[in-house]
Design a protein around this motif. Sequence first.
Motif, PDB file in Angstrom:
ATOM      1  N   PRO A  91       0.828  -1.210   0.000  1.00  0.00           N
ATOM      2  CA  PRO A  91       0.000   0.000   0.000  1.00  0.00           C
ATOM      3  C   PRO A  91       0.863   1.261   0.000  1.00  0.00           C
ATOM      4  N   ASP A  92       0.314   2.362  -0.487  1.00  0.00           N
ATOM      5  CA  ASP A  92       1.069   3.602  -0.566  1.00  0.00           C
ATOM      6  C   ASP A  92       1.029   4.327   0.787  1.00  0.00           C
ATOM      7  N   GLU A  93       1.393   5.613   0.789  1.00  0.00           N
ATOM      8  CA  GLU A  93       1.490   6.371   2.033  1.00  0.00           C
ATOM      9  C   GLU A  93       0.149   6.487   2.762  1.00  0.00           C
ATOM     10  N   SER A  94      -0.946   6.406   2.016  1.00  0.00           N
ATOM     11  CA  SER A  94      -2.267   6.528   2.656  1.00  0.00           C
ATOM     12  C   SER A  94      -2.672   5.244   3.372  1.00  0.00           C
ATOM     13  N   GLY A  95      -1.916   4.178   3.185  1.00  0.00           N
ATOM     14  CA  GLY A  95      -2.208   2.924   3.866  1.00  0.00           C
ATOM     15  C   GLY A  95      -3.213   2.073   3.101  1.00  0.00           C
ATOM     16  N   ARG A  96      -3.581   0.958   3.692  1.00  0.00           N
ATOM     17  CA  ARG A  96      -4.526   0.041   3.072  1.00  0.00           C
ATOM     18  C   ARG A  96      -5.942   0.564   3.240  1.00  0.00           C
ATOM     19  N   SER A  97      -6.751   0.422   2.182  1.00  0.00           N
ATOM     20  CA  SER A  97      -8.138   0.869   2.227  1.00  0.00           C
ATOM     21  C   SER A  97      -8.964  -0.056   3.115  1.00  0.00           C
ATOM     22  N   PHE A  98     -10.180   0.385   3.426  1.00  0.00           N
ATOM     23  CA  PHE A  98     -11.079  -0.425   4.256  1.00  0.00           C
ATOM     24  C   PHE A  98     -11.302  -1.798   3.639  1.00  0.00           C
ATOM     25  N   TRP A  99     -11.524  -1.836   2.321  1.00  0.00           N
ATOM     26  CA  TRP A  99     -11.812  -3.098   1.653  1.00  0.00           C
ATOM     27  C   TRP A  99     -10.587  -3.994   1.626  1.00  0.00           C
ATOM     28  N   ASP A 100      -9.389  -3.381   1.492  1.00  0.00           N
ATOM     29  CA  ASP A 100      -8.167  -4.187   1.532  1.00  0.00           C
ATOM     30  C   ASP A 100      -7.944  -4.768   2.928  1.00  0.00           C
ATOM     31  N   ARG A 101      -8.212  -3.967   3.958  1.00  0.00           N
ATOM     32  CA  ARG A 101      -8.038  -4.462   5.325  1.00  0.00           C
ATOM     33  C   ARG A 101      -9.057  -5.548   5.659  1.00  0.00           C
ATOM     34  N   THR A 102     -10.296  -5.406   5.122  1.00  0.00           N
ATOM     35  CA  THR A 102     -11.371  -6.328   5.471  1.00  0.00           C
ATOM     36  C   THR A 102     -11.302  -7.623   4.672  1.00  0.00           C
ATOM     37  N   PHE A 103     -11.061  -7.489   3.341  1.00  0.00           N
ATOM     38  CA  PHE A 103     -11.154  -8.662   2.475  1.00  0.00           C
ATOM     39  C   PHE A 103      -9.838  -9.052   1.817  1.00  0.00           C
ATOM     40  N   GLY A 104      -8.794  -8.266   2.006  1.00  0.00           N
ATOM     41  CA  GLY A 104      -7.525  -8.544   1.347  1.00  0.00           C
ATOM     42  C   GLY A 104      -6.502  -9.166   2.277  1.00  0.00           C
ATOM     43  N   LYS A 105      -5.438  -9.667   1.685  1.00  0.00           N
ATOM     44  CA  LYS A 105      -4.324 -10.224   2.425  1.00  0.00           C
ATOM     45  C   LYS A 105      -3.333  -9.114   2.786  1.00  0.00           C
TER      46      LYS A 105
END
Length: 323
Positions: free
Chosen positions: A177-191
């Motif tokens: 992820p970039d400087e803004s960090g992982r998105s909600f969907w990436d944190r919830t459904f992603g590795k």
Amino acid sequence: MSKSIQFQESTELIRGQEVPIKIVIDLDKPTKVRGIHASFHAAEKTKATYRVTTSNGKETRTETRTATEYHDIVKESFLLFGSKRMGFFARLSDSLKTWFGGGTHEVMEPGPQEFSLNLKIPEDAPASFLGEKCEVFYRLNVQVDLPIRLNWSKNQSLEVGAKQLPQDIAPVHAVFPDESGRSFWDRTFGKNVILNLAIDRDIHSVGETSMAMLTVETPEPLQLTEISADLVGTESVTANGHTDSYGHRYPLQEIDSPNVISEESVHEFDIQIPEIDAPFTHSGKNFAVKWQIEVQLEVPWAKNPIISLPIILIPRGRTFPGS
């Protein structure tokens, strides 16, 4: 009456320079002509599709509409022969006079007759192109104004080539992820993975090959179906206050990878830009065409991690300082 309007073969305009354009009008018999007029129109054209919802109290209707906007680059008129254009009523009056042997006209003799004009576009004029939502055109129209008879005319599209870009070629790099960090969907459904994508050049020409490297870091074993790379473009436009976009996607290749990555994996691969039927990197007052290399990891039962790296995409055969 046999007639023809022919333009010279070369139709490329050069920024900041006057370019002579030759026009040949050929008649097979003497012809009464009020005037021969040329108009040159160069403009950006953008189209935006939007929806409008209306209600009459009983039912609600949603309509899809398209807004079209022109931003002029050059707009000129030329008188090549005879008299200036007349208004509708003046034309009607002059046609009646022509029936009785009068009227405002000259007789053009049969055979080819050559006319010329000079066209000039600004130093910063954008290149001509045609996209799905936007285009830049350079168009010359020649019209023969005839008394009594219907006027006849012909359009000619003119070309303006891509501009030389000033910057040197340089390597580019992106992190997910970039400087803004992982998105909600990436944190919830992603590795929980970290991707690094590097390419040896930021400017890509059709047909050229560049070298790329992808690294994948994962704190726990990551199962993969495949890793793929795509060339992705977006036309973004504004037209009469409405915004719209259109996407282009071209598969590049599948990247060799193990089925399971335990901690870290490094993947080196080549990128070759294919022939495309879309505009290259471009921008104007109401539009922008941008391209990127997108690499996607297909992960079963999870949101696929995707990393994108912006590039400048140019036509085949273009060279730049430092290349």
